[in-house]
Design a protein around this motif. Sequence first.
Motif, PDB file in Angstrom:
ATOM      1  N   GLU A 206       0.847  -1.189   0.000  1.00 46.21           N
ATOM      2  CA  GLU A 206       0.000   0.000   0.000  1.00 46.21           C
ATOM      3  C   GLU A 206       0.882   1.238   0.000  1.00 46.21           C
ATOM      4  O   GLU A 206       1.826   1.340   0.789  1.00 46.21           O
ATOM      5  CB  GLU A 206      -0.919   0.035   1.217  1.00 46.21           C
ATOM      6  N   LEU A 207       0.564   2.167  -0.891  1.00 48.91           N
ATOM      7  CA  LEU A 207       1.247   3.454  -0.956  1.00 48.91           C
ATOM      8  C   LEU A 207       0.337   4.487  -0.308  1.00 48.91           C
ATOM      9  O   LEU A 207      -0.744   4.777  -0.823  1.00 48.91           O
ATOM     10  CB  LEU A 207       1.535   3.818  -2.422  1.00 48.91           C
ATOM     11  N   LYS A 208       0.776   4.996   0.835  1.00 50.76           N
ATOM     12  CA  LYS A 208      -0.082   5.904   1.601  1.00 50.76           C
ATOM     13  C   LYS A 208       0.677   7.173   1.974  1.00 50.76           C
ATOM     14  O   LYS A 208       1.908   7.173   2.059  1.00 50.76           O
ATOM     15  CB  LYS A 208      -0.576   5.226   2.882  1.00 50.76           C
ATOM     16  N   GLY A 209      -0.059   8.214   2.212  1.00 47.24           N
ATOM     17  CA  GLY A 209       0.589   9.458   2.606  1.00 47.24           C
ATOM     18  C   GLY A 209      -0.394  10.587   2.783  1.00 47.24           C
ATOM     19  O   GLY A 209      -1.600  10.387   2.834  1.00 47.24           O
ATOM     20  N   ASN A 210       0.141  11.782   2.871  1.00 47.72           N
ATOM     21  CA  ASN A 210      -0.689  12.966   3.025  1.00 47.72           C
ATOM     22  C   ASN A 210       0.083  14.194   2.563  1.00 47.72           C
ATOM     23  O   ASN A 210       1.227  14.101   2.124  1.00 47.72           O
ATOM     24  CB  ASN A 210      -1.167  13.126   4.478  1.00 47.72           C
ATOM     25  N   ILE A 211      -0.559  15.338   2.652  1.00 46.66           N
ATOM     26  CA  ILE A 211       0.081  16.584   2.248  1.00 46.66           C
ATOM     27  C   ILE A 211       1.238  16.890   3.192  1.00 46.66           C
ATOM     28  O   ILE A 211       1.110  16.769   4.413  1.00 46.66           O
ATOM     29  CB  ILE A 211      -0.944  17.735   2.250  1.00 46.66           C
ATOM     30  N   TYR A 212       2.372  17.262   2.606  1.00 48.50           N
ATOM     31  CA  TYR A 212       3.580  17.519   3.383  1.00 48.50           C
ATOM     32  C   TYR A 212       3.597  18.963   3.876  1.00 48.50           C
ATOM     33  O   TYR A 212       3.500  19.908   3.087  1.00 48.50           O
ATOM     34  CB  TYR A 212       4.810  17.249   2.526  1.00 48.50           C
ATOM     35  N   VAL A 213       3.717  19.117   5.184  1.00 47.49           N
ATOM     36  CA  VAL A 213       3.844  20.427   5.812  1.00 47.49           C
ATOM     37  C   VAL A 213       5.122  20.419   6.640  1.00 47.49           C
ATOM     38  O   VAL A 213       5.210  19.668   7.625  1.00 47.49           O
ATOM     39  CB  VAL A 213       2.630  20.756   6.705  1.00 47.49           C
ATOM     40  N   PRO A 214       6.156  21.193   6.274  1.00 41.74           N
ATOM     41  CA  PRO A 214       7.414  21.192   7.043  1.00 41.74           C
ATOM     42  C   PRO A 214       7.165  21.564   8.506  1.00 41.74           C
ATOM     43  O   PRO A 214       6.411  22.495   8.798  1.00 41.74           O
ATOM     44  CB  PRO A 214       8.263  22.245   6.336  1.00 41.74           C
ATOM     45  N   PHE A 215       7.789  20.835   9.419  1.00 45.95           N
ATOM     46  CA  PHE A 215       7.555  21.099  10.833  1.00 45.95           C
ATOM     47  C   PHE A 215       8.377  22.278  11.334  1.00 45.95           C
ATOM     48  O   PHE A 215       8.066  22.850  12.374  1.00 45.95           O
ATOM     49  CB  PHE A 215       7.838  19.845  11.668  1.00 45.95           C
ATOM     50  N   ILE A 216       9.437  22.667  10.605  1.00 43.54           N
ATOM     51  CA  ILE A 216      10.167  23.899  10.887  1.00 43.54           C
ATOM     52  C   ILE A 216      10.410  24.607   9.559  1.00 43.54           C
ATOM     53  O   ILE A 216      10.384  23.979   8.490  1.00 43.54           O
ATOM     54  CB  ILE A 216      11.518  23.663  11.604  1.00 43.54           C
TER      55      ILE A 216
END
Length: 254
Positions: free
Chosen positions: A113-123
């Motif tokens: 399964e290829l899973k993920g979400n929108i990337y938001v930099p933590f810094i």
Amino acid sequence: MSGMMTGSSAKRVVSFLLGNLFTVFTSYAQDVVITQMALQPDGKVVLRYNLNDDRLDRKYSLYLYASSDNYIQPLAQVSGDIGVDIAVGGNKTITWNAKEELGDTFAGDVSLELKGNIYVPFIALDNFDDYKVLKRGKPYDVTWTGGRGDNVLLFELYEEDNKIKVFDERPNVGNTTIIIPNDVKPGRYRFKISDSRNRDEVVYTMDFIVKRKVPLIAKAGLGLVLLGGVGYVVSLGGADPDEEKIGDPITPTR
């Protein structure tokens, strides 16, 4: 999209299932299309896909999971367009070393399964990308904003996908100093900055060039100057008393 393939070099069958890609939905159209899958004789699985989004400036975090552990941990033996900061676009490739991950004796079905979400930099780094060239042995200030007070930041130096150097952990106080050690070869690198306790909190810098603090040609020139100076001092002071002296030329006789 799913497929079924067998490897000729081992009694191994790998089945591919496309899982739910996005855990965060917006009003924009988002989807992933797997265009090709192949199980190679050496036990590696090559997966090609397109990542589509109406917002071309958006980035994603993508991870590959397997049924071998009930999709609990992301697969570790992966490379290519996988992980954080994945840009929207087509013709992306993931290579999974299934033989290394599962072992030589594994035989059976594996669903992926290829899973993920929108990337938001933590810094958010402050103007680090202005550093186009970093010289070895020279201190550079790195500042940032964001993150949590309990973040412990890990700085790692990468050459493409190869980890070259791991630096000491840094507290999330918004600034630190980085010195590229002299044992790092000149070349093109980037930093991976992550929370040492949360693999999903990661940012990458833009590529930069690492150079010697003193150019090699300048070092060679300095050596020649010193060598000339030593020779000049010796010629003034005379020969070393322990060395055999060369006498005057013999006057020719008939």
